[in-house]
Design an enzyme around this catalytic site. Structure first.
Site, mmCIF file in Angstrom:
data_model
loop_
_atom_site.group_PDB
_atom_site.id
_atom_site.type_symbol
_atom_site.label_atom_id
_atom_site.label_comp_id
_atom_site.label_asym_id
_atom_site.label_seq_id
_atom_site.Cartn_x
_atom_site.Cartn_y
_atom_site.Cartn_z
ATOM 1 N N GLY A 92 100.579 49.616 -68.708
ATOM 2 C CA GLY A 92 100.435 50.791 -69.562
ATOM 3 C C GLY A 92 101.268 51.981 -69.113
ATOM 4 O O GLY A 92 101.133 53.086 -69.643
ATOM 5 N N ARG A 95 106.931 61.516 -77.161
ATOM 6 C CA ARG A 95 107.828 61.174 -78.269
ATOM 7 C C ARG A 95 107.324 61.778 -79.566
ATOM 8 O O ARG A 95 106.127 61.802 -79.836
ATOM 9 C CB ARG A 95 107.899 59.649 -78.398
ATOM 10 N N ASP A 128 109.187 44.900 -84.536
ATOM 11 C CA ASP A 128 108.254 45.918 -84.036
ATOM 12 C C ASP A 128 108.984 47.184 -83.598
ATOM 13 O O ASP A 128 108.341 48.205 -83.333
ATOM 14 C CB ASP A 128 107.405 45.363 -82.884
ATOM 15 N N ASN A 129 110.293 47.107 -83.506
ATOM 16 C CA ASN A 129 111.074 48.293 -83.172
ATOM 17 C C ASN A 129 111.847 48.805 -84.381
ATOM 18 O O ASN A 129 112.782 49.592 -84.243
ATOM 19 C CB ASN A 129 112.050 47.978 -82.032
HETATM 20 P P1 AMP Z 1 108.983 47.279 -76.094
HETATM 21 O O1 AMP Z 1 109.805 46.226 -75.486
HETATM 22 O O2 AMP Z 1 108.926 48.552 -75.273
HETATM 23 O O3 AMP Z 1 109.316 47.546 -77.528
HETATM 24 O O4 AMP Z 1 107.482 46.763 -76.056
HETATM 25 C C1 AMP Z 1 107.066 45.547 -76.610
HETATM 26 C C2 AMP Z 1 105.577 45.438 -76.461
HETATM 27 O O5 AMP Z 1 105.207 45.416 -75.093
HETATM 28 C C3 AMP Z 1 104.788 46.580 -77.080
HETATM 29 O O6 AMP Z 1 103.584 46.066 -77.581
HETATM 30 C C4 AMP Z 1 104.551 47.483 -75.904
HETATM 31 O O7 AMP Z 1 103.440 48.329 -76.088
HETATM 32 C C5 AMP Z 1 104.301 46.477 -74.796
HETATM 33 N N1 AMP Z 1 104.611 47.032 -73.476
HETATM 34 C C6 AMP Z 1 105.817 47.332 -72.979
HETATM 35 N N2 AMP Z 1 105.721 47.814 -71.736
HETATM 36 C C7 AMP Z 1 104.403 47.832 -71.421
HETATM 37 C C8 AMP Z 1 103.656 48.220 -70.269
HETATM 38 N N3 AMP Z 1 104.225 48.689 -69.170
HETATM 39 N N4 AMP Z 1 102.309 48.067 -70.329
HETATM 40 C C9 AMP Z 1 101.706 47.591 -71.424
HETATM 41 N N5 AMP Z 1 102.356 47.213 -72.528
HETATM 42 C C10 AMP Z 1 103.692 47.326 -72.530
HETATM 43 MG MG MG Z 2 108.818 48.531 -78.983
#
Ligand code: AMP
Ligand code: MG
Length: 510
Positions: free
Chosen positions: A142, A192, A268-269
């Site tokens: 998190g 953000r 998701d992005n």
């Molecule tokens: P992202 O690659 O940042 O777009 O994240 C992809 C998914 O992984 C999303 O659901 C994020 O909330 C989750 N996520 C990324 N980094 C973390 C983290 N350090 N702790 C918990 N969830 C994460």
């Molecule tokens: Mg993301």
């Protein structure tokens, strides 16, 4: 709920916001069905310290920038205090990651504080990224590390100044705690600001669960929040799809115009608002290469620079699929309509890209040979490993006269490669009656001198992480506020990397 009045309270609210560290939240998302999100409280951090508050953005949001940087504001920006009126929720979403569907992702480390209507009347989300675990964290902690937080700060603000739709950076704080990645790193939290955090993946989440009611509520909400003038047709899902398609056609055209590679164009992005969302292993091109990827996890080049329009269309097709049951009760008819709209993407993209590239080349009219001139130039830049930003900035000089021909030609591995093309380009310029100085000035407004170059980002992250030196970060942020101006005092920031400074890979760093 009347979302049409969403933008009416901004001006009146201005004076109220200014008083102290109060947030006049108006949380419309929280009023949607509660299965769209989870209530969470940010986890406490040890010794939060503000690295940066974006004063101008704070003012636009109707917040007192000074108060934000104070102890009281720092407590909010670090998640140690949840201000009264905050929603404090983590949003549910799914998504296709590298082509594979993941039915549950969600805000695993991001917490939506709430929505503010700014003094400009615009409604925006304020979100803490790195604020602790949520029900969507899966195996993650998190948290966010300082490096990626500074990256997102610099990149998103640079994109804003470049004129590309994007989420914004309100603040960065260090937490005083360490996070464990490949190495142990300083923890940080990024605040953000976004038009919203709705993603294609938000729709996929409810479509995959067959939750038609949630999908319908979300659709109407998104349309009225982002495209209010398109509502009222009787088919909100189709109207939304059409508008998101148009927004992304324009967005990706702008990315290509500044040499931006998103790096993780998962659904998701992919924002519903049409803003650039989720700055992970993204980067700007130095040398032009349409096959270029930086992301260490993109081993097959799915999200390479030149693939971005095609991937955007693919992502939009996923949105269309999610919306099918709402587009038409007859499935075959829904598929026919949705496919037709998706098939319009390439045309919309080409039109937007044409506009972007014509402006970069100094054309204010559209002529038949323009597409060819762009293609020939890019092909030659690819062969000759030409720096994307320097070349287009150099063309501004060439539009004015021949004095800089040799120095711009020197950007090409084979300098003779420029001249044939430049002759045809000048013939084309001559078709439009515009004084050379005026043309050059217009070109300098669309061809930046400054982009956030990778090696400079690495340099400022290293300084911050290893020496707690935020000087290079401040300097780059400041220069990138005016990317189209010459700024001789920071000319070094416009330079491409020397051989030994080159960055070959970027990491999510999550
Ligand atoms: P992202 O690659 O940042 O777009 O994240 C992809 C998914 O992984 C999303 O659901 C994020 O909330 C989750 N996520 C990324 N980094 C973390 C983290 N350090 N702790 C918990 N969830 C994460
Ligand atoms: Mg993301």
């Amino acid at each position: 709920m009347n979302y049409n009045s969403l933008t009416s309270v901004g001006a009146a609210a201005k004076s109220r916001y200014k008083a102290a560290m109060t947030f006049t939240f108006d949380n419309t998302y929280e009023r949607l069905p509660d299965r769209l999100y989870a209530r969470v409280v940010p986890s406490k951090v040890s010794r939060p310290r503000v690295v940066k508050v974006n004063r101008r953005l704070a003012e636009t949001l109707g917040l007192d920038a000074g108060a934000l940087a104070s102890a009281e504001g720092t407590a909010v920006l670090s998640g140690n205090t949840v201000p009264s009126g905050a929603a404090s929720i983590a949003l549910a979403y799914a998504g296709h990651q590298f082509g594979h569907f993941v039915p549950q992702l969600g805000d695993g480390r991001a917490i939506l504080l709430g929505e503010l209507v700014g003094i400009d009347g615009k409604r925006r989300d304020v979100q803490l990224k790195g604020a602790g675990r949520t029900p969507f964290s899966r195996g993650g902690d998190g948290r966010a590390a300082l490096g990626p937080v500074l990256r997102e700060y610099v990149l998103s603000e640079a994109m804003f100044a470049l004129g590309v739709p994007t989420t914004r950076a309100l603040a960065a704080v260090v937490t005083g705690d360490r996070v464990e990645r490949d190495e142990v790193l300083p923890g940080a939290i990024f605040t953000r600001v976004a038009a919203s955090h709705l993603r294609v993946g938000t729709f996929e989440y409810f479509a995959a669960r067959g939750d038609r009611a949630a999908l319908a509520a979300l659709t109407t909400y998104a349309l009225e929040r982002h495209y209010p003038d398109a509502s009222g047709t009787g088919n909100d899902a189709l109207a939304l799809l059409e508008r998101v398609i148009a927004a992304h056609a324009g967005l990706v055209a702008q990315w290509l115009g500044v040499g931006f590679i998103h790096g993780v164009m998962n659904t998701d992005n992919t924002s519903i608002s049409g803003e650039t969302l989720d700055y992970g292993p993204c980067a700007f091109l130095d040398e032009y290469d349409h096959r270029k990827t930086f992301s260490s996890i993109d081993v097959r080049g799915r999200y390479a620079f030149g693939n971005q329009p095609g991937i955007a269309q693919w992502n939009l097709a996923k949105l269309a699929e999610a919306l099918l049951p709402l587009i038409d009760a007859d499935e075959e008819e829904a598929v026919r309509i949705a496919s037709d709209r998706i098939s319009r993407f390439p045309g919309l993209f080409e039109a937007a890209y044409g506009t972007v590239m014509r402006a970069k080349l100094g054309f204010s009219e559209a002529h038949e040979q323009d597409v060819g001139l762009v293609a020939e130039l890019l092909e030659s830049m690819q062969e000759n490993r030409v720096d994307f930003t320097l070349l287009f900035r150099g063309l501004c000089e060439l539009a004015q006269g021949t004095a800089s021909d040799a120095s711009v030609a020197a950007l090409f591995a084979d300098p003779t490669a420029l001249y044939g093309w430049a002759g045809r380009w000048r013939d084309r310029l001559a078709l439009e009656k515009l004084a050379p100085v005026e043309r050059a000035t217009a070109m300098r407004r669309v061809n930046p001198a400054f982009i956030p170059r990778n090696h400079r980002l690495e340099e400022l992250i290293t300084a911050a992480v290893t020496r707690e030196d935020f000087g290079p970060f401040e300097t780059l942020v400041k220069a990138l506020e005016r990317p189209y101006e010459a700024q001789p005092e920071v000319a070094h920031l416009a330079e491409p990397p020397k051989l030994e400074e080159r960055v070959s890979a970027t990491f999510c760093g999550t």
